[in-house]
Design an enzyme around this catalytic site. Sequence first.
Site, PDB file in Angstrom:
ATOM      1  N   ASN A   1      -5.350   6.205  -1.247  1.00 23.04           N
ATOM      2  CA  ASN A   1      -4.603   6.793  -0.137  1.00 23.04           C
ATOM      3  C   ASN A   1      -4.050   8.180  -0.460  1.00 23.04           C
ATOM      4  O   ASN A   1      -3.683   8.926   0.438  1.00 23.04           O
ATOM      5  CB  ASN A   1      -3.462   5.865   0.305  1.00 23.04           C
ATOM      6  CG  ASN A   1      -4.011   4.672   1.079  1.00 23.04           C
ATOM      7  OD1 ASN A   1      -5.121   4.718   1.604  1.00 23.04           O
ATOM      8  ND2 ASN A   1      -3.249   3.602   1.130  1.00 23.04           N
TER       9      ASN A   1
ATOM     10  N   HIS B   1      -3.517  -3.758  -5.467  1.00 25.22           N
ATOM     11  CA  HIS B   1      -3.749  -3.243  -4.119  1.00 25.22           C
ATOM     12  C   HIS B   1      -5.194  -3.419  -3.679  1.00 25.22           C
ATOM     13  O   HIS B   1      -6.098  -2.782  -4.202  1.00 25.22           O
ATOM     14  CB  HIS B   1      -3.351  -1.759  -4.060  1.00 25.22           C
ATOM     15  CG  HIS B   1      -3.449  -1.163  -2.699  1.00 25.22           C
ATOM     16  ND1 HIS B   1      -3.774   0.147  -2.466  1.00 25.22           N
ATOM     17  CD2 HIS B   1      -3.279  -1.720  -1.471  1.00 25.22           C
ATOM     18  CE1 HIS B   1      -3.790   0.369  -1.171  1.00 25.22           C
ATOM     19  NE2 HIS B   1      -3.494  -0.747  -0.540  1.00 25.22           N
TER      20      HIS B   1
ATOM     21  N   GLU C   1      -6.925  -1.576  -6.787  1.00 29.27           N
ATOM     22  CA  GLU C   1      -6.081  -0.712  -7.618  1.00 29.27           C
ATOM     23  C   GLU C   1      -5.066  -1.584  -8.360  1.00 29.27           C
ATOM     24  O   GLU C   1      -4.324  -2.349  -7.739  1.00 29.27           O
ATOM     25  CB  GLU C   1      -5.349   0.309  -6.750  1.00 29.27           C
ATOM     26  CG  GLU C   1      -6.292   1.275  -6.063  1.00 29.27           C
ATOM     27  CD  GLU C   1      -5.591   2.261  -5.134  1.00 29.27           C
ATOM     28  OE1 GLU C   1      -6.122   3.367  -4.955  1.00 29.27           O
ATOM     29  OE2 GLU C   1      -4.532   1.929  -4.571  1.00 29.27           O
TER      30      GLU C   1
ATOM     31  N   SER D   1       0.830  -1.199   0.000  1.00 27.37           N
ATOM     32  CA  SER D   1       0.000   0.000   0.000  1.00 27.37           C
ATOM     33  C   SER D   1       0.868   1.253   0.000  1.00 27.37           C
ATOM     34  O   SER D   1       0.356   2.344  -0.222  1.00 27.37           O
ATOM     35  CB  SER D   1      -0.947   0.008   1.200  1.00 27.37           C
ATOM     36  OG  SER D   1      -0.229  -0.197   2.380  1.00 27.37           O
TER      37      SER D   1
HETATM   38  P1  NAI Z   1      -0.445  -9.871   8.311  1.00 29.13           P
HETATM   39  O1  NAI Z   1       0.612  -9.578   9.318  1.00 29.13           O
HETATM   40  O2  NAI Z   1      -1.816 -10.229   8.752  1.00 29.13           O
HETATM   41  O3  NAI Z   1       0.070 -11.061   7.365  1.00 29.13           O
HETATM   42  C1  NAI Z   1       1.345 -11.107   6.789  1.00 29.13           C
HETATM   43  C2  NAI Z   1       1.711 -12.578   6.614  1.00 29.13           C
HETATM   44  O4  NAI Z   1       2.882 -12.639   5.811  1.00 29.13           O
HETATM   45  C3  NAI Z   1       2.030 -13.289   7.925  1.00 29.13           C
HETATM   46  O5  NAI Z   1       1.306 -14.484   7.988  1.00 29.13           O
HETATM   47  C4  NAI Z   1       3.553 -13.549   7.820  1.00 29.13           C
HETATM   48  O6  NAI Z   1       3.928 -14.748   8.449  1.00 29.13           O
HETATM   49  C5  NAI Z   1       3.747 -13.627   6.339  1.00 29.13           C
HETATM   50  N1  NAI Z   1       5.084 -13.302   5.874  1.00 29.13           N
HETATM   51  C6  NAI Z   1       5.894 -12.306   6.295  1.00 29.13           C
HETATM   52  N2  NAI Z   1       7.047 -12.315   5.610  1.00 29.13           N
HETATM   53  C7  NAI Z   1       6.964 -13.346   4.718  1.00 29.13           C
HETATM   54  C8  NAI Z   1       7.829 -13.839   3.699  1.00 29.13           C
HETATM   55  N3  NAI Z   1       9.005 -13.288   3.465  1.00 29.13           N
HETATM   56  N4  NAI Z   1       7.400 -14.879   2.970  1.00 29.13           N
HETATM   57  C9  NAI Z   1       6.208 -15.452   3.210  1.00 29.13           C
HETATM   58  N5  NAI Z   1       5.346 -15.029   4.153  1.00 29.13           N
HETATM   59  C10 NAI Z   1       5.717 -13.974   4.887  1.00 29.13           C
HETATM   60  O7  NAI Z   1      -0.461  -8.599   7.352  1.00 29.13           O
HETATM   61  P2  NAI Z   1      -1.644  -8.090   6.380  1.00 29.13           P
HETATM   62  O8  NAI Z   1      -2.510  -7.152   7.109  1.00 29.13           O
HETATM   63  O9  NAI Z   1      -2.259  -9.279   5.735  1.00 29.13           O
HETATM   64  O10 NAI Z   1      -0.839  -7.224   5.309  1.00 29.13           O
HETATM   65  C11 NAI Z   1       0.077  -7.830   4.437  1.00 29.13           C
HETATM   66  C12 NAI Z   1       0.496  -6.887   3.341  1.00 29.13           C
HETATM   67  O11 NAI Z   1      -0.620  -6.316   2.703  1.00 29.13           O
HETATM   68  C13 NAI Z   1       1.384  -5.715   3.729  1.00 29.13           C
HETATM   69  O12 NAI Z   1       2.391  -5.586   2.751  1.00 29.13           O
HETATM   70  C14 NAI Z   1       0.506  -4.509   3.678  1.00 29.13           C
HETATM   71  O13 NAI Z   1       1.082  -3.324   3.326  1.00 29.13           O
HETATM   72  C15 NAI Z   1      -0.468  -4.904   2.589  1.00 29.13           C
HETATM   73  N6  NAI Z   1      -1.755  -4.264   2.820  1.00 29.13           N
HETATM   74  C16 NAI Z   1      -2.336  -4.331   4.034  1.00 29.13           C
HETATM   75  C17 NAI Z   1      -3.563  -3.719   4.250  1.00 29.13           C
HETATM   76  C18 NAI Z   1      -4.206  -3.798   5.587  1.00 29.13           C
HETATM   77  O14 NAI Z   1      -5.146  -3.040   5.821  1.00 29.13           O
HETATM   78  N7  NAI Z   1      -3.792  -4.682   6.494  1.00 29.13           N
HETATM   79  C19 NAI Z   1      -4.251  -2.992   3.174  1.00 29.13           C
HETATM   80  C20 NAI Z   1      -3.576  -3.047   1.914  1.00 29.13           C
HETATM   81  C21 NAI Z   1      -2.361  -3.628   1.767  1.00 29.13           C
END
Ligand code: NAI
Length: 506
Positions: free
Chosen positions: A192, A142, A154, A121
């Site tokens: 955003n 996104h 997006e 994001s």
């Molecule tokens: P989260 O913390 O719930 O999940 C992330 C997952 O990725 C975890 O299960 C972790 O173990 C895994 N992970 C971390 N590094 C890894 C790697 N190198 N290889 C494989 N798995 C890996 O986070 P969430 O909320 O799902 O967000 C994830 C991504 O999505 C971020 O990049 C964030 O910027 C993007 N994003 C998040 C939004 C939100 O509102 N939470 C909205 C839009 C985008």
Amino acid sequence: MQPIFQNTGLVGTGAMGRGIAQMAAQAGSQVWLFDVQPGAALAARDALHATWQTLVTKNKMTAEQMQACVDRLQLASALSDLAPCDLVVEAIVERLDVKQRLFAELEDIVGPEAVLATNTSSLSITAIAAPLKRPAQLAGFHFFNPVPLMRVVEVIAGLKTSAKVCQQLTEFTRRFGHTPVTAQDTPGFIVNHAGRGYGTEALRVVGERVADFATIDRILKDQMGFRLGPFELMDLTALDVSHPVMESIYHQYFEEPRYRPSVITAQRLAGGVVGKKVGEGFYAYDKGVAQVPAEPAVPVVAEMPPVWVSPKAARRAELYQLLKDLGAQIETAAAPSSAALILVAPLGLDVTTLAAVERLDATRTVGIDMMLDDASVKRRVLATNPATRPDMAQAAHALFARDGKAVSVIRDSGGFITQRVVATIVNIAADMCQQGICSPADLDVAVTLGLGYPMGPLAMGDRIGPTNMLEILFNLQTVYGDPRYRPSPWLRRRGALGLSLTHEEA
Ligand code: NAI
């Protein structure tokens, strides 16, 4: 129908990855779940089974459809299991180096035509793709949280992303029923970026002590139809999330004044007063319920003065009719009598400036916001100036509350509150069109779906009138001498010509 992507890999199966996996499976893809954390992919699969079961219970999906989705989900125990994927979406930690490393590994695993997509994001798509051998294959994809309910996605083209990759992601998005919008790779993409105006301008208003935050929330909801006031919204999002985004976009645009964050949120964040989740934000929370301060009562005024309206008032004829309907005694002479309450209705200027320029008695001068037609607002907003006599302010408050409509009385401010906030939102959106970040149509759709605004920013500007918007911004610049109000060329030209803000040059 053939799915756009036969095999979709999901790397990172947290909140976002799960949601995206759900969409991909529902669009007919075989889905492979991979996460570095042991057990995380399995937990995601179980959660998705439960989600589909709920959809069946609610009759939003048939048992057969659910079974088909369940059958499409598979666990990947190593990244190399994603070899058959023609799409891999990552939703891992938000770190440039980690994402770059992941995609560098992935491009040696998947086929040369496979699409690589990042759900970042805040990072640059171009920067994520830079170390790759095939940067043309990587795009931003996104999603918003929660993925199934936030129906906009997006699709972002980095500098080298191929048009075909964006087309495939766009079509895939339509297949699972979400609305795709296309953006160039710029800080904040569409949603955003367009969302910068609402909170920051409201913070400037509160920072000038024009009104308290509860009054600002009431005004923006009741006048413009925002579902949440800016302070309610910041409490819900929490400042540990929203303040860093404000700072990041501001710095990524090299300190562009339009996006300047506020010391108010910086300080509250430092103090841990971040919002609803900690029970304390702009509002105090009791068992999760915001404690909203009561509104000041309508004053009781024994003797209502006659009312004189400035000939320069916005919507003057409407204002006259309103005063008649409210039973006011209206003065029609060229100048007000010595007893009269004097009304001005500025666009962008403040009450003080009008009183001075029109040589009115400031002690009896009160402003009313007439940017929107009175019938369309649930609240009227009046502004005093530093010299306004309390009896005149009270008389105006009582008069405009006579028919039971809510009235807020605020301190003097260029363009009241709704004018300032709306002009800021519209101006940022116009500048996004000027920069070619997205099409005007995609901008309005993305903001309506992604931010839940009552209408897109360009539609908002058209409703008020592009020429009025331009006048408000010019006048705000005069009052504040601040470059943050300088009109975007997009708005300036359309406003000057009276053209719709969605009008694109041939
Ligand atoms: P989260 O913390 O719930 O999940 C992330 C997952 O990725 C975890 O299960 C972790 O173990 C895994 N992970 C971390 N590094 C890894 C790697 N190198 N290889 C494989 N798995 C890996 O986070 P969430 O909320 O799902 O967000 C994830 C991504 O999505 C971020 O990049 C964030 O910027 C993007 N994003 C998040 C939004 C939100 O509102 N939470 C909205 C839009 C985008």
